[in-house]
Motif scaffolding. Structure first.
Motif, PDB file in Angstrom:
ATOM      1  N   TRP A 148       9.353  -3.531  -1.017  1.00 32.45           N
ATOM      2  CA  TRP A 148       8.026  -3.987  -1.415  1.00 32.45           C
ATOM      3  C   TRP A 148       8.089  -5.255  -2.256  1.00 32.45           C
ATOM      4  CZ3 TRP A 148       3.132  -2.971  -0.089  1.00 32.45           C
ATOM      5  CH2 TRP A 148       2.903  -1.857   0.715  1.00 32.45           C
TER       6      TRP A 148
ATOM      7  N   ARG B 235       2.610   2.842  -8.198  1.00 31.00           N
ATOM      8  CA  ARG B 235       3.898   3.185  -7.578  1.00 31.00           C
ATOM      9  C   ARG B 235       5.125   2.984  -8.469  1.00 31.00           C
ATOM     10  NH1 ARG B 235       1.832   6.341  -3.862  1.00 31.00           N
ATOM     11  NH2 ARG B 235       0.316   5.267  -2.547  1.00 31.00           N
TER      12      ARG B 235
ATOM     13  N   TRP C  74       7.732   4.743  -5.934  1.00 28.94           N
ATOM     14  CA  TRP C  74       8.686   4.122  -5.017  1.00 28.94           C
ATOM     15  C   TRP C  74      10.116   4.523  -5.342  1.00 28.94           C
ATOM     16  CZ3 TRP C  74       6.097  -1.263  -5.815  1.00 28.94           C
ATOM     17  CH2 TRP C  74       5.042  -1.408  -4.894  1.00 28.94           C
TER      18      TRP C  74
ATOM     19  N   GLU D 248      12.614   1.463  -1.626  1.00 31.90           N
ATOM     20  CA  GLU D 248      11.229   1.025  -1.425  1.00 31.90           C
ATOM     21  C   GLU D 248      10.843  -0.087  -2.395  1.00 31.90           C
ATOM     22  OE1 GLU D 248       9.138   5.120   0.260  1.00 31.90           O
ATOM     23  OE2 GLU D 248       9.433   4.844  -1.900  1.00 31.90           O
ATOM     24  N   LYS D 249      11.374  -0.030  -3.606  1.00 33.70           N
ATOM     25  CA  LYS D 249      11.099  -1.108  -4.573  1.00 33.70           C
ATOM     26  C   LYS D 249      11.587  -2.445  -4.035  1.00 33.70           C
ATOM     27  CE  LYS D 249      11.625   1.758  -8.692  1.00 33.70           C
ATOM     28  NZ  LYS D 249      12.492   2.028  -9.857  1.00 33.70           N
TER      29      LYS D 249
END
Length: 432
Positions: A34, A157, A26, A30-31
């Motif tokens: 998510w 990820r 990620w 994106e971290k």
């Protein structure tokens, strides 16, 4: 000739899994995306899970269910919960945790949303309790897939150094979910009816499931390598022969016994000992401690590691804080006379779970970085046993002795067993 193949061959020769390539990890954006999504999902998992315990007194009175019949429905969730832990973790490690997570979400969201129809349709039949218990078990089976698939996704990820703190913060969603049920659920129950509680929580869960499907789409191309990894195997025999794994399992089961028994019996305790207290106070105030304690456990873990101590020592220190806090509070709870003291003790016990979330709960990522979902699933399967055994025997003890101090003392003894076992055999090093 492309450089991709030589690089992949070098990774394989060095034992680096293809899923840990930079392209599959990620980004910072994106971290954040998510993290917020998974935190909301964990919150809703616990909100829907605790909806039945909240509503059971009202529904059982309306449907003329006896205490044993209500107990069958309440405990049936954990039978389903234990069934899917290992297999969902294994499949997540093999094909990608985000796909299993979505299937899980769809299942428990739909069964929660349509629970009023299920209860109303079967409530007049002699087999109604068993049929409703089966649906509740199916709901538990889908929820049992949530945490193994989530920890597998995180392992796939994130860099190894980030996984433990990321997962521990996500587990605080369990407290948020319990608070959501205690506050919003109690409000809806007072002002509307029990069916509305299922509708709202189920509708929120379905909305989150839809959001999750949009998160999954960008990862379709990146999960091709995971799909093709047909050689994935988990060395079960080697894992089961390692004392650090069993110390993790036993410690988790002992702590879960404390957590599940209090989750199930806390409202009854206050009803028996302090009947004048409003139920929403009981369902909200003690749970406020878990979130700050989870953050505190995370900060302490990071500082201990930065001070030069190993991951093994760090995990043992944080888990010992959890057990000692719970044991001391349970023993003190056997002697309290005031409502304020009882709430303080229970807040400390629940807060201890926040430290557990930074120790044993993240230990599978330490012990088996490549198989975190499978190992967590196996650990959580055993850890869920107190969901039906511990809760049942606590009720049996209360029926035979009418003594809450006996129940609290027994929980403290079990916690002590978990604490000693983990101190002696726990580890933060990879074993497979």
């Amino acid at each position: 000739m492309s450089l991709a193949n030589p690089i992949m061959q070098l990774q394989i020769s060095l034992g680096i899994p293809l899923d840990d390539r930079t392209g599959s990890l990620w980004s910072r954006k994106e971290k954040r995306k998510w993290f917020l999504s998974l935190l909301c999902g964990t919150c809703l998992v616990y909100a829907t899970r605790t909806s039945i315990p909240l509503l059971m007194p009202i529904i059982s009175k309306e449907k003329h269910w006896s205490k044993p019949e209500s107990g069958i429905i309440l405990s049936s969730f954990f039978w389903g919960y234990t069934l899917t832990q290992v297999i969902s973790g294994y499949i997540s490690d093999r094909i990608g945790g985000q796909k299993v997570l979505w299937i899980s979400a769809l299942g428990w969201s739909v069964t929660t949303f349509f629970m009023p129809e299920i209860i109303q349709s079967f409530s007049n039949d002699q087999t109604s309790v068993l049929l409703i218990a089966v649906i509740r078990m199916i709901n538990g089976a889908f929820q049992g897939m949530h945490f193994p698939s989530m920890i597998s996704l995180i392992s796939q990820r994130l860099h190894e150094a980030e996984r433990a703190s990321f997962f521990s913060l996500l587990t605080s969603g369990s407290a948020l979910g319990t608070l959501l049920t205690g506050s919003l659920g109690s409000y809806l129950l007072e002002n509307y009816n029990w069916m509305t509680v299922f509708r709202i929580l189920g509708g929120m869960s379905l909305a989150w499931t839809t959001l999750l499907s949009y998160h999954i789409l960008p990862f379709k191309e990146r999960t091709i390598s995971t799909k093709s990894n047909t050689s994935y195997t988990l060395p079960w025999l080697k894992l089961l022969s390692k004392p650090p794994f069993w110390s993790c399992v036993i410690g988790h089961a002992c702590q879960n016994n404390c957590f599940f028994v209090l989750l199930s019996w806390m409202p009854t305790y206050f009803h028996d000992v302090f009947p004048e207290v409003k139920i929403w106070v009981v369902n909200v105030i003690p749970w406020l401690s878990m979130l700050p304690c989870t953050f505190l456990g995370k900060v302490l873990s990071e500082r201990i590691i930065k001070a030069g101590y190993s991951v093994t020592v760090t995990r043992k220190i944080i888990q010992t804080v959890c057990f000692v806090t719970e044991i001391g509070s349970l023993l003190f709870l056997t002697k309290v006379k005031s409502f304020q003291s009882a709430v303080l003790c229970l807040a400390l016990i629940i807060g201890g779970s926040g430290f557990h979330n930074n120790a044993i709960a993240v230990n599978p990522s330490d012990l088996a970085p490549k198989h975190a979902g499978s190992v967590f699933g196996l650990m959580n399967t055993v850890g869920a046993i107190p969901g039906f055994l511990g809760v049942y025997f606590s009720g049996y003890i209360l029926h035979m002795t009418h003594s809450w101090p006996v129940v609290f003392s027994l929980i403290a003894v079990i916690d002590t067993l978990g604490c000693v076992t983990y101190i002696l055999f726990g580890s933060g090093q990879a074993i497979i």
